[in-house]
Motif scaffolding. Sequence first.
Motif, short mmCIF file in Angstrom:
data_model
loop_
_atom_site.label_atom_id
_atom_site.label_comp_id
_atom_site.label_asym_id
_atom_site.label_seq_id
_atom_site.Cartn_x
_atom_site.Cartn_y
_atom_site.Cartn_z
N SER A 3 -4.62 17.49 10.96
CA SER A 3 -4.35 16.05 11.07
C SER A 3 -5.50 15.25 10.50
N ARG A 4 -6.74 15.68 10.79
CA ARG A 4 -7.91 14.97 10.29
C ARG A 4 -7.97 15.06 8.76
N SER A 5 -7.71 16.22 8.20
CA SER A 5 -7.78 16.37 6.74
C SER A 5 -6.68 15.58 6.05
N LEU A 6 -5.51 15.51 6.66
CA LEU A 6 -4.42 14.72 6.07
C LEU A 6 -4.77 13.24 6.05
N VAL A 7 -5.36 12.75 7.13
CA VAL A 7 -5.75 11.34 7.19
C VAL A 7 -6.86 11.05 6.18
N ASP A 8 -7.81 11.96 6.06
CA ASP A 8 -8.94 11.74 5.16
C ASP A 8 -8.53 11.68 3.69
N ARG A 138 -4.58 3.55 4.77
CA ARG A 138 -5.33 3.94 5.97
C ARG A 138 -5.29 2.81 7.00
N LEU A 139 -5.01 3.17 8.25
CA LEU A 139 -4.96 2.20 9.33
C LEU A 139 -5.87 2.66 10.46
N SER A 252 -1.91 10.51 12.79
CA SER A 252 -3.10 9.80 13.22
C SER A 252 -3.93 10.69 14.13
N VAL A 253 -5.20 10.34 14.24
CA VAL A 253 -6.16 11.12 15.04
C VAL A 253 -6.92 10.15 15.94
N PHE A 263 -2.19 6.99 9.19
CA PHE A 263 -1.35 6.39 8.15
C PHE A 263 0.09 6.80 8.40
N PHE A 264 1.00 6.15 7.69
CA PHE A 264 2.39 6.61 7.68
C PHE A 264 2.92 6.53 6.26
#
Length: 295
Positions: A3-8, A138-139, A252-253, A263-264
């Motif tokens: 999840s963290r890598s996807l958001v980053d 990014r949110l 999200s994390v 994000f979405f």
Amino acid sequence: MISRSLVDEVGDVDHTIAVVGDDTASPLTPLLADAFDDAGISVETTDDASNTSGAGDGTEFDVDDLAGGELDPTVATGVESDGTTAVLLEEGVPVAASPTMDLYESILAINSDLFATGARGLGEVDLPDVLSGLADSRLRLRGYPLAHREKLLLILISRYIEQEAWQGDSGTLRSAFQQLSRIDDEIGTRRAYRRLAETDVDVHIYGVDDGDRPTVDSATVHAGTGPAYRDSWFVVYRPPDGASTDGAALVSVETEPRVWDGFFTFDPDHVARIDDAISREFGTSADEPERSGHR
């Protein structure tokens, strides 16, 4: 943690919401600003967004001036001819517009209890263009008591994706709740997932087993104790190939208590990649009850 890598991977985009029209002094404007206070999205009234830099001298401009020319027709359709409009600008370019009353009804006039209690359930969730226009950026949002409204966007998007799965009646839905007990503790959530169990959607639920396993027929429950289970909030709907919908994903994390980074997206390729990544991350170690709920 996936999840963290996807958001980053998702970059920051400069967004502004410009409130224009007949009543920019509407009390809805500060409510809108409150909803995005810490998300890096500024909310400006007509004077704030004008060439006078918010001098407050009453200078007005046509909505077209936001783009330096005519609005794209897909944006112009959301502009109220008589009333107040919220226009979403991405890097200074208008990308979406919605009547402020639509935003009021979808997110400003509600609280999380409206979803938790089931007062607004599947089939009753609307996503105005200004909110859907925030996709793929990014949110960073805060939950109560740090903020009163920011987290509502994540809740609204989550329920919207669940609604997409329910209406699609097929495909795969993956949802992380952090604590599995939340599904039964929140009447609205329990009701939504029991309605999903009546469809042909393959539902996977993820979270920490905190003593109350969810009673959702035909769902596959993935329980664990690591960061991926404790800190992730995702809802990912991947329809089958050839479906009429592209699906959607929220990832999200929780980076610190009640602070979310995520994000979405509605991009089908991105949705598929997220679904594959989550499937690999959590593997097949899960409780798999009899799937009697599927037709």
